[in-house]
Motif scaffolding. Sequence first.
Motif, PDB file in Angstrom:
ATOM      1  N   HIS A  52      10.264   0.781  -0.684  1.00 31.66           N
ATOM      2  CA  HIS A  52      11.422   0.439  -1.265  1.00 31.66           C
ATOM      3  C   HIS A  52      11.771   0.686   0.324  1.00 31.66           C
ATOM      4  CE1 HIS A  52      11.434   2.246  -4.863  1.00 31.66           C
ATOM      5  NE2 HIS A  52      12.523   1.463  -5.679  1.00 31.66           N
ATOM      6  N   THR A  53      13.290  -0.132   0.534  1.00 30.96           N
ATOM      7  CA  THR A  53      14.082  -0.823   1.268  1.00 30.96           C
ATOM      8  C   THR A  53      15.274   0.655   1.821  1.00 30.96           C
ATOM      9  OG1 THR A  53      15.924  -1.456   0.336  1.00 30.96           O
ATOM     10  CG2 THR A  53      14.289  -2.956   1.449  1.00 30.96           C
ATOM     11  N   TYR A  54      15.442   1.575   0.845  1.00 30.68           N
ATOM     12  CA  TYR A  54      15.555   3.127   0.760  1.00 30.68           C
ATOM     13  C   TYR A  54      15.382   4.274   1.122  1.00 30.68           C
ATOM     14  CZ  TYR A  54      15.579   2.427  -3.977  1.00 30.68           C
ATOM     15  OH  TYR A  54      15.104   2.000  -5.302  1.00 30.68           O
ATOM     16  N   VAL A  55      13.624   4.426   1.157  1.00 34.36           N
ATOM     17  CA  VAL A  55      13.262   5.652   0.633  1.00 34.36           C
ATOM     18  C   VAL A  55      11.599   5.443   1.693  1.00 34.36           C
ATOM     19  CG1 VAL A  55      13.802   7.004  -1.191  1.00 34.36           C
ATOM     20  CG2 VAL A  55      11.952   5.933  -1.066  1.00 34.36           C
ATOM     21  N   PRO A  56      10.905   6.782   2.270  1.00 35.36           N
ATOM     22  CA  PRO A  56       9.903   6.254   3.044  1.00 35.36           C
ATOM     23  C   PRO A  56       8.399   6.202   2.330  1.00 35.36           C
ATOM     24  CG  PRO A  56      10.456   8.356   3.245  1.00 35.36           C
ATOM     25  CD  PRO A  56      12.067   7.554   2.975  1.00 35.36           C
ATOM     26  N   GLY A  57       7.824   5.452   2.385  1.00 36.07           N
ATOM     27  CA  GLY A  57       6.363   5.490   1.142  1.00 36.07           C
ATOM     28  C   GLY A  57       5.911   4.554   0.516  1.00 36.07           C
ATOM     29  N   TRP A  58       4.951   4.691   0.402  1.00 36.28           N
ATOM     30  CA  TRP A  58       4.482   3.843  -0.240  1.00 36.28           C
ATOM     31  C   TRP A  58       4.335   4.135  -2.344  1.00 36.28           C
ATOM     32  CZ3 TRP A  58       3.479  -1.961  -0.912  1.00 36.28           C
ATOM     33  CH2 TRP A  58       3.592  -2.412   1.169  1.00 36.28           C
ATOM     34  N   GLN A  59       5.309   3.992  -3.094  1.00 37.82           N
ATOM     35  CA  GLN A  59       4.930   4.576  -4.571  1.00 37.82           C
ATOM     36  C   GLN A  59       4.180   3.285  -5.389  1.00 37.82           C
ATOM     37  OE1 GLN A  59       8.609   6.280  -5.219  1.00 37.82           O
ATOM     38  NE2 GLN A  59       8.879   5.547  -2.427  1.00 37.82           N
ATOM     39  N   PHE A 110       5.127   8.904 -17.339  1.00 41.22           N
ATOM     40  CA  PHE A 110       3.953   8.788 -16.604  1.00 41.22           C
ATOM     41  C   PHE A 110       3.316   7.662 -16.957  1.00 41.22           C
ATOM     42  CE2 PHE A 110      -0.064   8.900 -14.321  1.00 41.22           C
ATOM     43  CZ  PHE A 110      -0.029   7.785 -13.064  1.00 41.22           C
ATOM     44  N   TYR A 111       2.957   6.348 -17.091  1.00 40.94           N
ATOM     45  CA  TYR A 111       2.085   5.664 -17.489  1.00 40.94           C
ATOM     46  C   TYR A 111       1.422   4.754 -16.997  1.00 40.94           C
ATOM     47  CZ  TYR A 111       6.545   5.628 -20.939  1.00 40.94           C
ATOM     48  OH  TYR A 111       6.902   5.539 -22.263  1.00 40.94           O
ATOM     49  N   VAL A 112       0.016   4.397 -17.254  1.00 43.64           N
ATOM     50  CA  VAL A 112      -1.000   4.250 -17.286  1.00 43.64           C
ATOM     51  C   VAL A 112      -0.701   2.609 -17.585  1.00 43.64           C
ATOM     52  CG1 VAL A 112      -3.628   3.253 -16.986  1.00 43.64           C
ATOM     53  CG2 VAL A 112      -2.184   5.473 -16.492  1.00 43.64           C
ATOM     54  N   ILE A 113      -0.502   1.429 -16.422  1.00 40.25           N
ATOM     55  CA  ILE A 113      -1.238  -0.493 -17.507  1.00 40.25           C
ATOM     56  C   ILE A 113      -1.994  -1.138 -17.097  1.00 40.25           C
ATOM     57  CG2 ILE A 113       0.571  -2.449 -17.694  1.00 40.25           C
ATOM     58  CD1 ILE A 113       2.373   0.866 -15.765  1.00 40.25           C
ATOM     59  N   ALA A 146       3.275  11.982  -3.980  1.00 34.03           N
ATOM     60  CA  ALA A 146       2.655  11.970  -5.229  1.00 34.03           C
ATOM     61  C   ALA A 146       2.498  11.391  -5.871  1.00 34.03           C
ATOM     62  CB  ALA A 146       4.639  11.757  -6.221  1.00 34.03           C
ATOM     63  N   THR A 147       2.283   9.707  -5.402  1.00 30.53           N
ATOM     64  CA  THR A 147       1.969   8.820  -5.633  1.00 30.53           C
ATOM     65  C   THR A 147      -0.023   9.164  -6.072  1.00 30.53           C
ATOM     66  OG1 THR A 147       2.989   6.851  -5.555  1.00 30.53           O
ATOM     67  CG2 THR A 147       1.231   6.103  -5.333  1.00 30.53           C
ATOM     68  N   LEU A 148      -1.340   9.856  -4.335  1.00 30.87           N
ATOM     69  CA  LEU A 148      -1.651   9.538  -4.707  1.00 30.87           C
ATOM     70  C   LEU A 148      -2.312  10.949  -5.613  1.00 30.87           C
ATOM     71  CD1 LEU A 148      -1.785  10.174  -0.579  1.00 30.87           C
ATOM     72  CD2 LEU A 148      -3.087   8.505  -1.866  1.00 30.87           C
ATOM     73  N   ARG A 149      -1.742  12.075  -5.794  1.00 32.55           N
ATOM     74  CA  ARG A 149      -1.931  13.409  -6.682  1.00 32.55           C
ATOM     75  C   ARG A 149      -1.769  12.314  -8.492  1.00 32.55           C
ATOM     76  NH1 ARG A 149       2.257  16.252  -4.096  1.00 32.55           N
ATOM     77  NH2 ARG A 149       3.588  15.460  -5.999  1.00 32.55           N
ATOM     78  N   ARG A 150      -1.003  11.119  -8.841  1.00 32.13           N
ATOM     79  CA  ARG A 150      -0.890  10.425 -10.508  1.00 32.13           C
ATOM     80  C   ARG A 150      -2.406   9.301  -9.918  1.00 32.13           C
ATOM     81  NH1 ARG A 150       2.399  13.439  -9.669  1.00 32.13           N
ATOM     82  NH2 ARG A 150       0.886  14.449 -10.120  1.00 32.13           N
ATOM     83  N   ILE A 151      -2.511   8.798  -8.624  1.00 25.43           N
ATOM     84  CA  ILE A 151      -3.864   8.741  -8.451  1.00 25.43           C
ATOM     85  C   ILE A 151      -5.350   9.239  -8.966  1.00 25.43           C
ATOM     86  CG2 ILE A 151      -5.451   6.934  -7.456  1.00 25.43           C
ATOM     87  CD1 ILE A 151      -3.253   5.274  -6.124  1.00 25.43           C
ATOM     88  N   TYR A 163       4.467  18.716 -12.280  1.00 23.72           N
ATOM     89  CA  TYR A 163       5.065  18.236 -10.884  1.00 23.72           C
ATOM     90  C   TYR A 163       4.721  16.859 -10.584  1.00 23.72           C
ATOM     91  CZ  TYR A 163       6.190  23.474 -11.780  1.00 23.72           C
ATOM     92  OH  TYR A 163       6.468  24.768 -12.089  1.00 23.72           O
ATOM     93  N   TRP A 164       5.160  16.400 -10.237  1.00 22.19           N
ATOM     94  CA  TRP A 164       6.195  15.315  -9.969  1.00 22.19           C
ATOM     95  C   TRP A 164       4.899  15.644  -8.686  1.00 22.19           C
ATOM     96  CZ3 TRP A 164       4.893  10.820 -11.814  1.00 22.19           C
ATOM     97  CH2 TRP A 164       4.947   9.737 -10.766  1.00 22.19           C
TER      98      TRP A 164
END
Length: 164
Positions: A52-59, A110-113, A146-151, A163-164
């Motif tokens: 995002h342009t307004y928060v850090p990190g890849w998600q 949280f969805y898997v596509i 959080a992204t790493l945890r979901r992966i 927890y997210w």
Amino acid sequence: MANPDDIFRQTGWPGLRARLFHLYFVLRRPMTLGVRGLVHDAATNSVFLIRHTYVPGWQLPGGGVEVGETLAEALVRELAEEGNIALNAPAVLKSMHFNCRSSRRDHVGFYVIEHFSQAVPKLPDHEIAEAGFFPLDGLPEGTTPATLRRIAEVFGEEPASPYW
């Protein structure tokens, strides 16, 4: 003397009472609800991430569920807005998470596509600085915890955290 239950039924008081209690709890204890989707391209063993342009990190792509919208509808809208991604089959709800880092009342579906199409890559705009598919063994620096945890929950041996 009239039966109070008859008076309540005639005046619609039970429905009104339920609506008033619901309004009270919405104003008194508002809860936010969001969705995130892990878009997995099995052919390249990669996942779609955004920055995002307004928060850090890849998600993972996603966002808030709007009034009158289901979780599934919000997911479809967010995937289109943030990634030009359309579902070719229903997404699978993997888990629900309490996002206590955002607020004491935030929850994320949280969805898997795995069945999707992307007509054109997502170009940067006012909300999305960068977006793209990344191999699971080559995630970009700055991928959020959080992204790493979901992966890890989807592709590893990790149980889903509440927890997210």
